[in-house]
Structure formats: C-alpha cells, structure tokens
Design a protein around this motif. Structure first.
Motif, PDB file in Angstrom:
ATOM      1  N   GLN A 102       8.700  15.450  -4.420  1.00 53.03           N
ATOM      2  CA  GLN A 102       7.564  16.016  -5.119  1.00 53.03           C
ATOM      3  C   GLN A 102       6.386  15.500  -4.026  1.00 53.03           C
ATOM      4  O   GLN A 102       5.969  14.521  -4.267  1.00 53.03           O
ATOM      5  CB  GLN A 102       7.326  15.993  -6.384  1.00 53.03           C
ATOM      6  CG  GLN A 102       8.446  16.408  -7.378  1.00 53.03           C
ATOM      7  CD  GLN A 102       8.857  17.992  -6.914  1.00 53.03           C
ATOM      8  OE1 GLN A 102       7.997  18.544  -6.684  1.00 53.03           O
ATOM      9  NE2 GLN A 102      10.168  18.323  -7.219  1.00 53.03           N
ATOM     10  N   PRO A 103       5.533  16.616  -3.840  1.00 48.28           N
ATOM     11  CA  PRO A 103       4.142  16.180  -2.931  1.00 48.28           C
ATOM     12  C   PRO A 103       3.358  15.656  -4.102  1.00 48.28           C
ATOM     13  O   PRO A 103       3.297  15.892  -5.185  1.00 48.28           O
ATOM     14  CB  PRO A 103       3.665  17.655  -2.878  1.00 48.28           C
ATOM     15  CG  PRO A 103       4.833  18.466  -2.577  1.00 48.28           C
ATOM     16  CD  PRO A 103       5.794  18.075  -3.516  1.00 48.28           C
ATOM     17  N   GLY A 104       2.787  14.519  -3.581  1.00 47.84           N
ATOM     18  CA  GLY A 104       1.839  13.516  -4.672  1.00 47.84           C
ATOM     19  C   GLY A 104       2.605  12.565  -5.231  1.00 47.84           C
ATOM     20  O   GLY A 104       2.062  11.785  -5.899  1.00 47.84           O
ATOM     21  N   GLU A 105       3.912  12.507  -5.315  1.00 43.34           N
ATOM     22  CA  GLU A 105       4.601  11.751  -6.043  1.00 43.34           C
ATOM     23  C   GLU A 105       4.644  10.329  -5.569  1.00 43.34           C
ATOM     24  O   GLU A 105       4.655  10.088  -4.309  1.00 43.34           O
ATOM     25  CB  GLU A 105       6.364  12.182  -6.189  1.00 43.34           C
ATOM     26  CG  GLU A 105       7.139  11.149  -6.864  1.00 43.34           C
ATOM     27  CD  GLU A 105       8.554  11.680  -6.693  1.00 43.34           C
ATOM     28  OE1 GLU A 105       9.333  11.055  -7.449  1.00 43.34           O
ATOM     29  OE2 GLU A 105       8.678  12.513  -5.959  1.00 43.34           O
ATOM     30  N   LEU A 106       4.525   9.217  -6.719  1.00 43.25           N
ATOM     31  CA  LEU A 106       4.264   7.852  -5.890  1.00 43.25           C
ATOM     32  C   LEU A 106       5.597   6.989  -6.490  1.00 43.25           C
ATOM     33  O   LEU A 106       5.882   7.132  -7.561  1.00 43.25           O
ATOM     34  CB  LEU A 106       3.052   7.145  -6.486  1.00 43.25           C
ATOM     35  CG  LEU A 106       2.972   5.801  -6.309  1.00 43.25           C
ATOM     36  CD1 LEU A 106       2.892   5.541  -4.759  1.00 43.25           C
ATOM     37  CD2 LEU A 106       1.756   5.226  -6.852  1.00 43.25           C
ATOM     38  N   THR A 144       0.902  -1.082   0.052  1.00 43.02           N
ATOM     39  CA  THR A 144      -0.078   0.042  -0.042  1.00 43.02           C
ATOM     40  C   THR A 144       0.822   1.300  -0.004  1.00 43.02           C
ATOM     41  O   THR A 144       1.960   1.298   0.565  1.00 43.02           O
ATOM     42  CB  THR A 144      -1.136  -0.025   1.388  1.00 43.02           C
ATOM     43  OG1 THR A 144      -1.626  -1.144   1.251  1.00 43.02           O
ATOM     44  CG2 THR A 144      -1.890   1.278   1.357  1.00 43.02           C
ATOM     45  N   ALA A 145       0.636   2.318  -0.705  1.00 44.54           N
ATOM     46  CA  ALA A 145       1.201   3.404  -0.905  1.00 44.54           C
ATOM     47  C   ALA A 145       1.038   4.135   0.481  1.00 44.54           C
ATOM     48  O   ALA A 145      -0.272   4.416   0.830  1.00 44.54           O
ATOM     49  CB  ALA A 145       0.838   4.112  -2.129  1.00 44.54           C
ATOM     50  N   ARG A 146       1.762   4.689   1.105  1.00 43.15           N
ATOM     51  CA  ARG A 146       2.020   5.445   2.326  1.00 43.15           C
ATOM     52  C   ARG A 146       2.593   6.761   2.108  1.00 43.15           C
ATOM     53  O   ARG A 146       3.870   6.822   1.733  1.00 43.15           O
ATOM     54  CB  ARG A 146       2.420   4.571   3.506  1.00 43.15           C
ATOM     55  CG  ARG A 146       1.482   3.464   3.865  1.00 43.15           C
ATOM     56  CD  ARG A 146       2.219   2.940   5.196  1.00 43.15           C
ATOM     57  NE  ARG A 146       2.399   3.628   6.336  1.00 43.15           N
ATOM     58  CZ  ARG A 146       1.655   3.741   7.240  1.00 43.15           C
ATOM     59  NH1 ARG A 146       0.227   3.134   7.171  1.00 43.15           N
ATOM     60  NH2 ARG A 146       1.716   4.562   8.264  1.00 43.15           N
ATOM     61  N   PRO A 147       2.195   7.816   2.795  1.00 42.82           N
ATOM     62  CA  PRO A 147       3.119   9.040   2.717  1.00 42.82           C
ATOM     63  C   PRO A 147       4.451   8.913   3.476  1.00 42.82           C
ATOM     64  O   PRO A 147       4.470   8.259   4.549  1.00 42.82           O
ATOM     65  CB  PRO A 147       2.152  10.101   3.349  1.00 42.82           C
ATOM     66  CG  PRO A 147       0.827   9.657   3.194  1.00 42.82           C
ATOM     67  CD  PRO A 147       0.862   8.034   3.063  1.00 42.82           C
ATOM     68  N   VAL A 148       5.396   9.552   2.955  1.00 46.38           N
ATOM     69  CA  VAL A 148       6.645   9.357   3.630  1.00 46.38           C
ATOM     70  C   VAL A 148       7.217  10.869   3.740  1.00 46.38           C
ATOM     71  O   VAL A 148       7.008  11.783   2.980  1.00 46.38           O
ATOM     72  CB  VAL A 148       7.609   8.403   2.939  1.00 46.38           C
ATOM     73  CG1 VAL A 148       7.283   7.224   3.122  1.00 46.38           C
ATOM     74  CG2 VAL A 148       7.909   8.670   1.588  1.00 46.38           C
ATOM     75  N   GLU A 149       8.255  11.203   4.410  1.00 44.53           N
ATOM     76  CA  GLU A 149       8.674  12.363   4.373  1.00 44.53           C
ATOM     77  C   GLU A 149       9.712  12.431   3.135  1.00 44.53           C
ATOM     78  O   GLU A 149      10.305  11.483   2.512  1.00 44.53           O
ATOM     79  CB  GLU A 149       9.893  12.470   5.747  1.00 44.53           C
ATOM     80  CG  GLU A 149       9.295  12.512   6.812  1.00 44.53           C
ATOM     81  CD  GLU A 149       8.344  13.475   7.179  1.00 44.53           C
ATOM     82  OE1 GLU A 149       8.523  14.570   6.592  1.00 44.53           O
ATOM     83  OE2 GLU A 149       7.721  13.509   8.259  1.00 44.53           O
TER      84      GLU A 149
END
Length: 360
Positions: A202-206, A173-178
């Motif tokens: 970048q913000p939103g980058e996966l 699962t994709a999780r937000p990271v610093e």
C-alpha cells in the motif's frame, strides 16, 4: 551566476580605492581557503576523457529522441550510461523523469532526492525546487521500508546490510521502495547471516525490519550418511568367524564326521558280535573250526553278514576321516578372528582299522 557589486556611500575616492583593494584581498584569501577546503573534502574523481564526453553527449541525444517518440524504456538505459560516463545534474534530472515515466517510482524518487541535495548546496534553485516537489509527490505514492539495526549488531566488525542485493542506504531511516517483495540481509564475519523477505503493497505503508542479533557460528555437525548407505550390525562375539559360507560348510562337514563315526561304530559293534556268534557255531558246525571249513548253516550266512558289517564300518570311518579333513581345511582357511582352540588328536578304533579325530 551574475555578480552584484554594492558600493557604500560617504568616503573619498582615494580612501574608497584603498578600502576596495583591501576588501578584494580579504575576499580573494577567503575564496582560496574555501576552495582548498572543498577540494580536500570532495572525493577524488577522474575527469571524463574527450571520448567519454563525446559518447555521453551522443547517448543523451539518442535518449532525448527516444523520449520524444514516447519510448522511455529504451531511453532510460542510454541516460544511465551517459550519467555514468559524464555525471551532470541535467542528465540525472532527465533520468529521474524517464524512470518516473516507466513506473520505477522509487528509483526516480532517489534521483530527485540526490538532485535536491546537490542543488541546495549552491546549484540551480529552479532545478532544486522541481526535484524537491517531485520527490515529495512520489513519496506519497510509495510504501516505505526501514531497516533497524540494534546497537549490538551495528558495532560488529565487517557488518554488511543489503537490500535486494545492494548495500542498504541510510540504515534506520524509512525510505520509499517499489511495491512488492524485498529481501533484507545482514552479514558479519563469524556470525550467522540474517535474511528476511518482506512484502510491501500500500502507498504510505511503513514496514520495519529489525536486525536485533547475529548469532555466532556453531560448530558444523558431521553430515549424517544417507539412509540407503547406512547399515548397522551387532558386534561379533569374541572368536566368532565372520565368514558365513565357511561356517555353514564346517557345520556340514562336522556333521558328516560325527555321522560317519556313529555309523562306523554301530556297524563295527554289529560285526564284532556277529563274529563272536560265528566262532561259537563253528565249534560244532564246522569240520575244521579254526579255518571255518565244511561248516553247516547258518555259519556261512553269519560269516558273510559279519563281513558286510565290517565293510560298512570301515567305509563309514573312511568317510568320517575325509569329512574331518575337509573341516580342518575350512578351519585353517578362515580369517583369524579370535583364539582357536588348542589342537587335539584322538584315535577311534574300528574293526578292520581306525580313524584319527582331531581339531586343528
């Protein structure tokens, strides 16, 4: 939470009382069953002691004072310790806000997500709504990282997947990271470790890290010696002596032996031929030829020359014998390395003696 009691119309007082008592019995039974199920499902955790609760409350008050004085960097560690000693949703929410103020947005997002899940199970709806709203807002400001593990790797016994040294949560699962660099590792017993460093900005980058296979450990090759410690030499021929000093000295003494024999033989031959001339001249030039008395020239000169030749020949053979003895000593002191030639003995005759030649 306040309880609300609903009363239904159209029944007598007695019938209503019996129905109420029956309903309360069924409700009590259902509540007991629900509590038993939740207790069985919940992990067992020791309740904090009185000292731990007091310490947790004191740390929380200190952190609140620091936050009020705009010192979130010093307040967050106190809130983390307070949450560890006495877990509570209120402390966790304050910690999430603190991390958000210090710029640890991924950590704050994870805490808001935990609060939302806990409150959705029957907690404070207002707190849950705040946590859900803040988590959604932070997710828009952060890049995301997904660790995708293949089915083959997922079934390996003892598999461990880590993100930045900690166990990875919600693999796949994709999780937000610093923003910045992150290291993903996957290990399993008997398999080569997988390690990959990725950078997200970048913000939103996966970014997806795919762990498709962990190769089995190969047999470790023997370590190669350092170049400075490695020396190769050709194999020695059979019977060759490995000591170079002995070999060199044997060549010298052997050469002296041959030279002495050659010189002794040469001067010995000269002495013999000169004595033959002396005997021939003595028959006519000496009063007593047998004793070489009262001889006229050149008989005395030729006799002295013959004696000199004989002396040189003798000393040459003596020197050859000494050199041969030295050669034999060197030969005998060599370390055994292959067969030695069979011992041979030869006698070299001289004018006034001889020499014994041999190999031992």
């Amino acid at each position: 939470m306040p309880e609300e009691i609903c009363r239904g119309p159209g029944r007598s007082a007695g019938g209503a009382g019996r129905a109420a008592r029956s309903g309360l019995g069924r409700a009590s039974l259902g509540l007991l069953v629900a509590l038993a199920a939740s207790a069985a499902a919940a992990p067992v955790r020791a309740e904090p002691t009185i000292a731990e609760r007091a310490r947790a409350d004191a740390l929380r008050r200190e952190a609140q004072a620091l936050l009020a004085s705009d010192r979130p960097d010093a307040a967050c560690p106190k809130l983390e310790e307070s949450e560890r000693l006495r877990p509570s949703t209120e402390t966790k929410l304050e910690l999430a806000r603190c991390h958000e103020r210090t710029g640890r947005l991924a950590r704050a997002w994870a805490l808001y997500t935990e609060i939302d899940a806990a409150e959705a199970a029957g907690g404070d709806a207002k707190r849950g709504a705040e946590a859900r709203e803040r988590a959604a807002a932070l997710a828009q400001q952060l890049p995301r990282l997904a660790i995708v593990v293949s089915d083959e790797v997922r079934t390996l016994p003892g598999l461990e997947v880590t993100l930045d040294g900690a166990a990875a949560r919600e693999v796949g699962t994709a999780r937000p990271v610093e923003p910045g660099k992150h290291r993903v590792t996957a290990t399993a017993p008997g398999r080569q470790a997988f390690s990959r460093e990725v950078e997200v900005r970048q913000p939103g980058e996966l970014v997806e890290v795919n762990v498709r296979a962990l190769e089995p450990h190969a047999a470790a090759p023997a370590p190669a010696p350092p170049a400075a410690d490695l020396e190769r030499r050709p194999p020695l021929p059979y019977g060759q002596r490995p000591d170079p000093i002995h070999r060199d000295l044997m060549w010298v003494t052997g050469g002296l032996t041959l030279a002495g024999i050659a010189l002794g033989s040469t001067f010995g031959g000269l002495a013999i031929s000169t004595w033959d001339q002396v005997e021939d001249r003595a028959k006519t030039a000496c009063r007593e030829p047998g004793r070489y008395l009262d001889c006229a020239q050149p008989v005395p000169d030729m006799a002295r020359r013959a004696m000199s030749y004989a002396t040189v020949s003798d000393f040459s053979f003596i020197a050859a014998g000494a050199a041969l003895a030295g050669t034999a000593v060197l030969w005998l002191t060599l370390p055994p390395d292959g067969p030695r030639p069979a011992a041979r003995v030869q006698i070299a005759p001289g004018v006034l003696g001889g020499a014994v030649l041999g190999v031992f």
